[in-house]
Design a protein around this motif. Structure first.
Motif, PDB file in Angstrom:
ATOM      1  N   ARG A  45       0.833  -1.205   0.000  1.00  0.00           N
ATOM      2  CA  ARG A  45       0.000   0.000   0.000  1.00  0.00           C
ATOM      3  C   ARG A  45       0.867   1.254   0.000  1.00  0.00           C
ATOM      4  NH1 ARG A  45      -5.448   0.564  -1.098  1.00  0.00           N
ATOM      5  NH2 ARG A  45      -6.354   2.308   0.042  1.00  0.00           N
TER       6      ARG A  45
ATOM      7  N   SER B 114      -3.491   6.009  -1.438  1.00  0.00           N
ATOM      8  CA  SER B 114      -4.783   5.370  -1.710  1.00  0.00           C
ATOM      9  C   SER B 114      -4.660   4.212  -2.690  1.00  0.00           C
ATOM     10  CB  SER B 114      -5.759   6.409  -2.284  1.00  0.00           C
ATOM     11  OG  SER B 114      -5.306   6.877  -3.549  1.00  0.00           O
ATOM     12  N   ALA B 115      -3.432   3.850  -3.036  1.00  0.00           N
ATOM     13  CA  ALA B 115      -3.238   2.848  -4.085  1.00  0.00           C
ATOM     14  C   ALA B 115      -2.498   1.624  -3.562  1.00  0.00           C
ATOM     15  CB  ALA B 115      -2.458   3.456  -5.254  1.00  0.00           C
ATOM     16  N   ASP B 116      -2.766   0.503  -4.198  1.00  0.00           N
ATOM     17  CA  ASP B 116      -1.989  -0.716  -3.986  1.00  0.00           C
ATOM     18  C   ASP B 116      -1.057  -0.888  -5.172  1.00  0.00           C
ATOM     19  OD1 ASP B 116      -3.168  -1.770  -1.533  1.00  0.00           O
ATOM     20  OD2 ASP B 116      -4.992  -2.007  -2.729  1.00  0.00           O
TER      21      ASP B 116
ATOM     22  N   ARG C 205      -6.980   0.545  -6.997  1.00  0.00           N
ATOM     23  CA  ARG C 205      -7.665   1.334  -5.975  1.00  0.00           C
ATOM     24  C   ARG C 205      -9.013   0.678  -5.690  1.00  0.00           C
ATOM     25  NH1 ARG C 205      -5.427   5.593  -9.124  1.00  0.00           N
ATOM     26  NH2 ARG C 205      -3.814   6.718  -7.959  1.00  0.00           N
ATOM     27  N   GLU C 206      -9.288   0.463  -4.407  1.00  0.00           N
ATOM     28  CA  GLU C 206     -10.545  -0.140  -3.973  1.00  0.00           C
ATOM     29  C   GLU C 206     -10.819  -1.444  -4.718  1.00  0.00           C
ATOM     30  OE1 GLU C 206     -13.505   2.867  -4.415  1.00  0.00           O
ATOM     31  OE2 GLU C 206     -12.702   4.122  -2.806  1.00  0.00           O
ATOM     32  N   GLY C 207      -9.768  -2.239  -4.878  1.00  0.00           N
ATOM     33  CA  GLY C 207      -9.914  -3.546  -5.487  1.00  0.00           C
ATOM     34  C   GLY C 207     -10.022  -3.559  -6.996  1.00  0.00           C
ATOM     35  N   ARG C 208      -9.863  -2.405  -7.627  1.00  0.00           N
ATOM     36  CA  ARG C 208      -9.983  -2.305  -9.087  1.00  0.00           C
ATOM     37  C   ARG C 208      -8.661  -1.841  -9.680  1.00  0.00           C
ATOM     38  NH1 ARG C 208     -10.775   1.634 -12.959  1.00  0.00           N
ATOM     39  NH2 ARG C 208     -10.486   3.245 -11.365  1.00  0.00           N
TER      40      ARG C 208
ATOM     41  N   GLU D  28       0.487   9.835  -6.383  1.00  0.00           N
ATOM     42  CA  GLU D  28      -0.219   9.770  -5.106  1.00  0.00           C
ATOM     43  C   GLU D  28       0.113  10.930  -4.166  1.00  0.00           C
ATOM     44  OE1 GLU D  28      -2.607   7.414  -3.843  1.00  0.00           O
ATOM     45  OE2 GLU D  28      -2.741   7.248  -6.020  1.00  0.00           O
TER      46      GLU D  28
ATOM     47  N   THR E 281     -12.681   5.669 -13.643  1.00  0.00           N
ATOM     48  CA  THR E 281     -13.875   4.965 -13.151  1.00  0.00           C
ATOM     49  C   THR E 281     -15.029   5.008 -14.143  1.00  0.00           C
ATOM     50  OG1 THR E 281     -14.512   6.975 -11.943  1.00  0.00           O
ATOM     51  CG2 THR E 281     -13.299   5.282 -10.720  1.00  0.00           C
TER      52      THR E 281
END
Length: 524
Positions: A243, A246-248, A417-420, A445, A505
């Motif tokens: 992490r 806000s990103a993985d 982000r948020e699994g996407r 970021e 998105t």
């Protein structure tokens, strides 16, 4: 938004599909594949193989590749397309000769090429179109020729001295290094690709093509045999991640150095980068120190997946916190990269996203410029020198040995982000790649840069005991860093070459391509 009165390039926006890579012909080929019904995997394979004709000093069918594949609603898939050292590799002879590492121009550095098997495997498992359709553009360009592009000509001239024997015949044009605009042809590779298109992996790893490679390797003193080629395998692997903001950051596990990028980003996350000037001395200093610490861990721990024992330690957030505590803002740490092996910047990277939002992040290389400098006699297949990534230390997990994969520098990446999956991206450039991933990530970021601005921004990197700064840094920053103990030098060549496609998105695609290379992003 960029200043339209200064040199630069705009991001590319499209709704249906996109490719970003380092050569326009490859990017255009990928989009053609998408338009004709192919998916992102199809387009990535077609573009990658063509890059071996457009940028033969950087990559080719005698090399290795790695990829990340994302399908909406599914877990990201990792592809390890790296080959192994020949089973009969004689490391004792290297040590007896006084070598502390595998020499990059020695036949012992040549590992079995893994990329062609990986491309065939990816096509079979994830593609829509057949290999005959995917390889047709590269076959045509190999036969007809491609004009040598400016950055390619620059790199060709820098690397050509290593070419020897058959490689000089296949990769010089009338005995000379090609200049910008010179047509380069590779009819031998066209013939190899025809056989792969018709026969799949057997067209490369068996029959006359394999015989050409094995006979040539034996003539050069290699220990490779048909069984080494017959054992080639492409592994599907589970990605690793960390992490930042806000990103993985999604990377591949060893034998690649993706864990280095995750660790470096985790170290940087312990500092208030957003409060620092993105092009100031504080940010460059912290980033250099984080790189030294992350790369020190890489040099000690990373190796063939079957021999790595400390990957959990590298990915543990407590490790990053402890290492960050070693960084002082007014004093530079010693640089472990001073003795980290051979410096190189030779690789190609591409990313493709299709209309269904399947995304591919793919990297493909022969390691050093023109690999080992040796090629097969008949077909002109350049032999990679990935074995130079091994250590020659029996106590080290990356110690050279027959049947092992060496630690690899090439790493594809994705941001989620948020699994996407929000952005497949990569930064080619040898050892620089983890630092490049961390820099692009932090630019987006911590500083809110769009992908093109994040790629365009000046870069720095501690290597060979010095802190290299690109020309975009002012002299005041260089002087400040020198005052903290860094041995500052200006970059003789650009640091890396990045490509990225942001998937918004609302589904809109935003492509960014590095001006340090010849390529661009193209969408439709």
């Amino acid at each position: 938004m960029r200043d339209f009165q200064t040199p630069g390039r705009s991001a590319v926006f499209a709704a249906n599909g996109m490719c970003a890579t380092s050569h326009p012909l490859a990017a255009a080929t990928a989009v053609d594949i998408l338009k004709s019904g192919g998916n992102a995997v199809d387009a990535a394979i077609a573009a990658a193989v063509l890059l071996g004709i457009c940028e033969p000093q950087m990559t080719g069918i005698g090399g290795d590749c790695f990829a990340l594949i994302s399908k909406p609603g599914e877990d990201v898939i990792g592809i390890n397309g790296s080959g192994r050292a020949p089973t009969a590799l004689d490391t004792a002879a290297l040590r007896e000769a006084g070598h502390k590492a595998v020499p990059p121009d020695h036949i012992a550095s040549v590992t079995v090429p893994g990329a062609m098997h990986a491309f065939c495997t990816m096509s079979e498992a994830h593609g829509r179109l057949g290999l005959d359709r995917l390889l047709a553009p590269a076959i045509r360009y190999a036969d007809e020729g491609v004009p040598v592009a400016p950055r390619t000509a620059f790199d060709w001239a820098e690397g050509a001295a290593i070419l020897q024997g058959a490689a000089r015949r296949h990769y010089l044009v009338q005995g000379a290094v090609p200049k910008v605009g010179t047509m380069f042809r590779a009819p031998g590779q066209a013939e190899v690709l025809r056989r792969v298109a018709a026969e799949g992996p057997a067209g490369f790893y068996d029959g006359e093509v394999a015989e050409d490679m094995l006979t040539s390797l034996a003539g050069l003193g290699g220990a490779h045999d048909a069984d080494d080629f017959g054992r080639i395998a492409t592994d599907r692997v589970d990605p690793i991640s960390g992490r930042y903001g806000s990103a993985d950051l999604i990377e591949l596990p060893p034998n690649g150095q993706g864990a280095t990028a995750i660790l470096m980003a985790a170290i940087l996350s312990q500092f208030d980068l957003a409060g620092m000037d993105p092009l100031g001395a504080d940010r460059a200093h912290v980033e250099a120190e984080a790189a030294k610490l992350a790369y020190d861990a890489r040099n000690r721990f990373l190796a063939d997946a079957d021999h790595v024992t400390r990957i959990e330690h590298m990915l543990d957030p407590d490790t990053a916190r402890r290492l960050a505590g070693l960084i002082e803002m007014d004093r530079a740490l010693p640089d472990p990269m001073a003795a980290a092996g051979h410096i190189h910047r030779d690789t190609v990277y591409l990313t493709v996203v299709d209309r269904d939002r399947m995304a591919v992040s793919l990297i493909y290389s022969i390691f050093h410029s023109f690999g080992s400098g040796m090629a097969s006699d008949r077909f002109g297949i350049l032999f990679q020198n990935r074995g130079a990534g091994f250590a020659l230390d029996p106590a080290h997990p990356n110690d050279a040995a027959g049947g092992k994969r060496p630690m690899h520098t090439i790493i594809p990446a994705m941001l989620a982000r948020e699994g996407r999956v929000a952005m497949p991206f990569g930064v080619m450039g040898g050892a620089y790649q983890p630092a490049g991933h961390a820099r692009v990530l932090a630019n987006i970021e911590s500083y809110g840069m769009d992908p093109q601005a994040a790629i365009d921004a000046p870069r720095s990197f501690p290597e060979a005991g010095r802190l290299t700064l690109e020309t975009g840094y002012p002299e005041s920053v260089a002087a400040d860093l020198a005052g903290r103990g860094h041995d500052v030098v200006r970059a003789a060549a650009p640091l890396g070459g990045a490509q990225a496609i942001a998937i918004h998105t609302d589904g809109v695609l935003e492509g960014a391509s590095d001006p340090r290379k010849d390529g661009l992003a193209i969408g439709y």
